[in-house]
Write a protein that holds these residues in place. Sequence first.
Motif, mmCIF file in Angstrom:
data_model
loop_
_atom_site.group_PDB
_atom_site.id
_atom_site.type_symbol
_atom_site.label_atom_id
_atom_site.label_comp_id
_atom_site.label_asym_id
_atom_site.label_seq_id
_atom_site.Cartn_x
_atom_site.Cartn_y
_atom_site.Cartn_z
ATOM 1 N N GLY A 166 0.791 -1.238 0.000
ATOM 2 C CA GLY A 166 0.000 0.000 0.000
ATOM 3 C C GLY A 166 0.817 1.278 0.000
ATOM 4 N N GLY A 167 1.956 1.235 0.673
ATOM 5 C CA GLY A 167 2.834 2.397 0.644
ATOM 6 C C GLY A 167 2.420 3.542 1.548
ATOM 7 N N SER A 168 1.733 3.237 2.664
ATOM 8 C CA SER A 168 1.375 4.350 3.556
ATOM 9 C C SER A 168 2.629 4.927 4.218
ATOM 10 C CB SER A 168 0.353 3.907 4.604
ATOM 11 O OG SER A 168 0.921 3.003 5.513
ATOM 12 N N ASN A 169 3.644 4.100 4.445
ATOM 13 C CA ASN A 169 4.905 4.622 4.983
ATOM 14 C C ASN A 169 5.625 5.492 3.954
ATOM 15 O OD1 ASN A 169 5.618 3.700 7.818
ATOM 16 N ND2 ASN A 169 4.828 1.819 6.910
ATOM 17 N N LEU B 187 2.550 5.100 14.698
ATOM 18 C CA LEU B 187 3.935 5.312 15.159
ATOM 19 C C LEU B 187 4.889 5.250 13.982
ATOM 20 C CD1 LEU B 187 4.206 2.890 18.239
ATOM 21 C CD2 LEU B 187 3.389 5.232 18.212
ATOM 22 N N GLU B 188 4.673 4.257 13.105
ATOM 23 C CA GLU B 188 5.552 4.086 11.942
ATOM 24 C C GLU B 188 5.608 5.371 11.123
ATOM 25 O OE1 GLU B 188 4.994 0.467 9.608
ATOM 26 O OE2 GLU B 188 3.889 -0.396 11.271
ATOM 27 N N HIS B 189 4.430 5.970 10.945
ATOM 28 C CA HIS B 189 4.357 7.172 10.109
ATOM 29 C C HIS B 189 5.034 8.372 10.756
ATOM 30 C CE1 HIS B 189 0.634 5.282 7.987
ATOM 31 N NE2 HIS B 189 1.770 4.726 7.658
HETATM 32 C C1 GRF Z 1 4.205 -1.731 7.678
HETATM 33 O O1 GRF Z 1 3.569 -2.232 8.798
HETATM 34 C C2 GRF Z 1 5.690 -1.936 7.803
HETATM 35 O O2 GRF Z 1 6.156 -1.835 9.093
HETATM 36 C C3 GRF Z 1 5.842 -3.343 7.345
HETATM 37 O O3 GRF Z 1 4.934 -3.466 6.271
HETATM 38 C C4 GRF Z 1 3.863 -2.538 6.430
HETATM 39 C C5 GRF Z 1 3.812 -1.712 5.191
HETATM 40 O O4 GRF Z 1 2.739 -0.818 5.156
HETATM 41 N N1 GRF Z 1 7.212 -3.688 7.130
HETATM 42 P P1 GRF Z 1 2.636 0.263 3.996
HETATM 43 O O5 GRF Z 1 2.806 -0.450 2.671
HETATM 44 O O6 GRF Z 1 3.726 1.277 4.221
HETATM 45 O O7 GRF Z 1 1.263 0.858 4.150
#
Ligand code: GRF
Length: 200
Positions: A11-14, A170-172
């Motif tokens: 999806g690439g939300s990060n 948190l990741e974002h």
């Molecule tokens: C995230 O949970 C990341 O930590 C993991 O894969 C997922 C990717 O999400 N390694 P997105 O594609 O960035 O939405």
Amino acid sequence: MKKIAVLISGGGSNLQSIIDRIEDGCIKNAKIEVVISNKKDAYGLERAKKHGIEAVFSKDEKEIKKIILDRKCDLIVLAGFLKILSGDFLKEFKNKIINIHPSLIPSFCGMGYYGIKVHEAVVNYGVKITGATVHFVEEEADAGPIILQEAVEVSSSDTADIVQKKVLELEHRILPKVVDLFCQDLIDINGRIVSIKEKK
Ligand code: GRF
């Protein structure tokens, strides 16, 4: 200006969080040169195109390496890239590859811990805290030096889906933060120990 390659599978939300923080100026001195996906229909490729970023589909590691070398990228961000990279690739870009993992490493990481499986394991184990980790990539999965971690509480009624949502927030936050630190040369590595230099 540091050049970044972002590798994705989904999806690439990060990826989107990095694009947004570059556009609003929170990440300084950085430009995403290319987004590479090993899955043809990854929505992250569309996100890149929408922002005028080159988007490439490739499953071939040699080709991926060439694309990154040709564009002289300084940093490679694995943002949900579900493919193990070879030792050769990792050697070529030593200390230049970072990954985001959706748990507090060294818990719930390594082989088999990806996507929702991580959060299912968290819920089943009954831990009260989980989180996200950004780390440098080395040959052993999820085992490279840790750059930044952030934690969140897990309540007894949380499902894996709920935990995943909490952790994604948190990741974002922490992935763009690390990209900014890297692009401003504020990250020091000494063996396994990473330290963040003061901004001048
Ligand atoms: C995230 O949970 C990341 O930590 C993991 O894969 C997922 C990717 O999400 N390694 P997105 O594609 O960035 O939405």
